[in-house]
Design an enzyme around this catalytic site. Structure first.
Site, PDB file in Angstrom:
ATOM      1  N   GLU A 132      -6.019  -8.308  -1.039  1.00  0.00           N
ATOM      2  CA  GLU A 132      -6.595  -8.160   0.477  1.00  0.00           C
ATOM      3  C   GLU A 132      -7.845  -7.957   0.213  1.00  0.00           C
ATOM      4  O   GLU A 132      -8.156  -6.808  -0.600  1.00  0.00           O
ATOM      5  CB  GLU A 132      -5.991  -7.046   1.360  1.00  0.00           C
ATOM      6  CG  GLU A 132      -4.456  -7.372   1.735  1.00  0.00           C
ATOM      7  CD  GLU A 132      -4.028  -6.257   2.736  1.00  0.00           C
ATOM      8  OE1 GLU A 132      -5.046  -5.531   3.408  1.00  0.00           O
ATOM      9  OE2 GLU A 132      -2.765  -6.013   2.610  1.00  0.00           O
TER      10      GLU A 132
ATOM     11  N   GLU B 226       0.755  -1.241  -0.138  1.00  0.00           N
ATOM     12  CA  GLU B 226       0.026  -0.042   0.113  1.00  0.00           C
ATOM     13  C   GLU B 226       0.694   1.081   0.120  1.00  0.00           C
ATOM     14  O   GLU B 226       0.524   2.126   0.792  1.00  0.00           O
ATOM     15  CB  GLU B 226      -1.022  -0.109   1.216  1.00  0.00           C
ATOM     16  CG  GLU B 226      -1.801  -1.160   1.184  1.00  0.00           C
ATOM     17  CD  GLU B 226      -3.205  -1.141   2.126  1.00  0.00           C
ATOM     18  OE1 GLU B 226      -2.823  -0.581   3.150  1.00  0.00           O
ATOM     19  OE2 GLU B 226      -4.246  -1.580   1.955  1.00  0.00           O
TER      20      GLU B 226
HETATM   21  C1  BG6 Z   1      -5.310  -3.109   4.966  1.00  0.00           C
HETATM   22  C2  BG6 Z   1      -4.026  -3.422   5.556  1.00  0.00           C
HETATM   23  O1  BG6 Z   1      -5.252  -1.907   4.366  1.00  0.00           O
HETATM   24  O2  BG6 Z   1      -6.216  -3.221   5.851  1.00  0.00           O
HETATM   25  C3  BG6 Z   1      -3.834  -4.426   6.536  1.00  0.00           C
HETATM   26  O3  BG6 Z   1      -2.891  -3.806   4.622  1.00  0.00           O
HETATM   27  C4  BG6 Z   1      -4.790  -4.531   7.524  1.00  0.00           C
HETATM   28  O4  BG6 Z   1      -2.538  -4.416   7.107  1.00  0.00           O
HETATM   29  C5  BG6 Z   1      -6.483  -4.443   6.552  1.00  0.00           C
HETATM   30  O5  BG6 Z   1      -5.067  -5.238   8.470  1.00  0.00           O
HETATM   31  C6  BG6 Z   1      -7.587  -4.362   7.468  1.00  0.00           C
HETATM   32  O6  BG6 Z   1      -7.755  -3.259   8.333  1.00  0.00           O
HETATM   33  P1  BG6 Z   1      -7.805  -3.438  10.007  1.00  0.00           P
HETATM   34  O7  BG6 Z   1      -7.356  -2.023  10.632  1.00  0.00           O
HETATM   35  O8  BG6 Z   1      -9.102  -3.905  10.046  1.00  0.00           O
HETATM   36  O9  BG6 Z   1      -6.886  -4.409  10.230  1.00  0.00           O
END
Ligand code: BG6
Length: 436
Positions: free
Chosen positions: A335, A148
């Site tokens: 993701e 990111e």
């Molecule tokens: C993404 C990140 O943007 O969001 C991850 O790369 C992160 O590291 C994911 O875990 C989900 O966000 P969160 O804050 O709920 O963990």
């Protein structure tokens, strides 16, 4: 029609959010661990740190690979740790895709060089990448450079002064050059290597049809996504960069060699994360909503997760088309997932229908985009196993297909339980996306 043969199905994970053991085997705090360590100061080659319980520690060893830069040498235990991970994956015919940098930079670099504002970080990063490409040559051939990477532009949407802007743009420039040099090196070391960029999927709509909102939304996408993606994929800063630099009154230090490196180190695929969408407006009467990195305004047509993130599978399809039309290189959704509270039933089962629905709806829209011509090389859910949330530090905000019996206070047996979503996703993979 459908997903092509060899489509990469899987799940993703982040070392800093799942591994633990921050001070074992010669590893010491990284930026992410720093919050847990309390405070730390570097003393030449040694790192003296104070734990939250008040006790002091001293580390002269290494972090995961280069704990104290090129000069400090490689932590061989770190190299071997990941070799074992990759060998285990190979045993099960799992093809790993490795992101070299995911917010887990050793504190040493911040303390010694002042972090990425310093051009020396480029050489440090390239050397780190060289070790990874060489050591794991026979085990890994798909890489991404910075996770990111575009989040460095977040400052632009917050109140900031000229000095902060100058610093952030320069840090990002150094990362872009480091990435481009790394891409070239990856190909020199192993022509089979494929290297991609990894972008935070910025997904916003104009809240109203006011042309001001439409333009504001487009410029936001240019600033937060295209500024970086264009540079990594096309090999030069886009035309609207001048507008951005002028807005902040900054002047980038770009050498002739930087231009050459950016040109010669373009990436071959575009990885991105996608969780939710938001609205933007130039008006002041919207209702704000939450998100992983970016905050925006509520969209009245969308449902929300327990953490207030708006669920929007259609935007995934829209964004896939949009970015594929613009860049014309294979996409990788690296993701995508739902953070939710799970309940373990008396018989030990976990019925996470909400996660199954979320994944089914997103995969289904993703499939439509593929059927309509988008070249998608793979999809990995976030995450395979419950891990610690990056924004809230909770493990009870669960993303995994596999449950870990531990709560936010660190109490539990750490036993693993397969959730219903685990079995459902197994079917999806076995049928190459036909059985959703
Ligand atoms: C993404 C990140 O943007 O969001 C991850 O790369 C992160 O590291 C994911 O875990 C989900 O966000 P969160 O804050 O709920 O963990």
């Amino acid at each position: 029609m459908g997903f092509k043969e060899g489509f990469l199905w899987g799940t993703s994970i982040s070392a800093a959010q799942a591994e633990g053991g921050w001070d074992e085997d010669g590893k010491a705090p990284t930026q992410v661990d720093f919050a847990n360590v309390g405070s730390a100061q570097s003393n030449g080659r040694q790192l003296i740190y104070k734990k939250n319980d008040g006790t002091k520690g001293q580390l002269s060893g290494a972090y995961a690979l280069f704990p104290q830069g090129i000069e400090g040498g490689i932590n061989q235990d770190g190299v071997e740790f990941y070799r074992q991970v990759f060998l285990e994956l190979k045993k099960y015919h799992i093809d790993p895709i490795i992101t070299l940098y995911k917010y887990d930079e050793p504190i040493y670099f911040e303390q010694t060089y002042g972090g990425w504002t310093n051009r020396k970080m480029i050489d440090e990063f390239v050397e780190f990448a060289r070790v990874c490409f060489t050591e794991y040559k026979d085990l890994v051939n798909k890489w991404m450079t910075f996770n990111e990477i575009n989040v460095l532009m977040l400052f632009k949407n917050l109140p900031h002064d000229k000095q902060t802007a100058q610093q952030r743009y320069q840090e990002l420039h150094h990362q872009l050059v480091a990435s481009a040099k790394t891409v070239q090196l990856a190909h020199e070391i192993n022509p089979q290597n494929k290297v991609g960029c990894m972008m935070a999927g910025i997904c916003t709509y104009p809240l109203t049809p006011d042309p001001m909102d439409v333009m504001d939304n487009y410029q936001y996408f240019q600033d937060m996504f295209c500024y970086v993606a264009d540079t990594m994929i096309k090999g030069y800063y886009p035309s609207f960069s001048k507008r951005m630099w002028d807005e902040d009154g900054i002047k980038l230090d770009i050498s002739k060699q930087d231009y050459t490196d950016l040109k010669n180190g373009t990436v071959e695929f575009l990885g991105f994360s996608y969780y939710m969408s938001q609205c933007r407006t130039t008006h002041t009467d919207g209702i704000t909503t939450k998100g992983n990195i970016f905050t925006g305004y509520e969209n009245p047509y969308l449902d929300k997760s327990e953490w207030g993130w708006q669920i929007d599978p259609m935007e995934l399809k829209y964004k896939m088309h949009f970015i594929y039309d613009r860049y014309n290189i294979p996409l990788l959704i690296i993701e995508n997932g739902l953070g939710a509270k799970d309940v373990v039933e008396k018989d030990g089962t976990i019925h996470d229908d909400y996660r199954i629905d979320y994944l089914r709806e997103h995969i289904s829209k993703m499939k439509e985009a593929v059927d309509e011509g988008v070249d998608l090389m793979g999809y990995t859910t976030w995450g395979g196993i419950d891990l610690v949330s990056a924004s809230t530090g909770q493990i009870e905000k669960r993303y995994g297909l596999i449950y870990v019996d531990v709560n936010d206070k660190g109490k539990g047996s750490y036993k693993r339980i397969r959730k219903d979503s685990f079995y459902r996703y197994k079917n999806v993979i076995e049928s190459n996306g036909e059985k959703l």
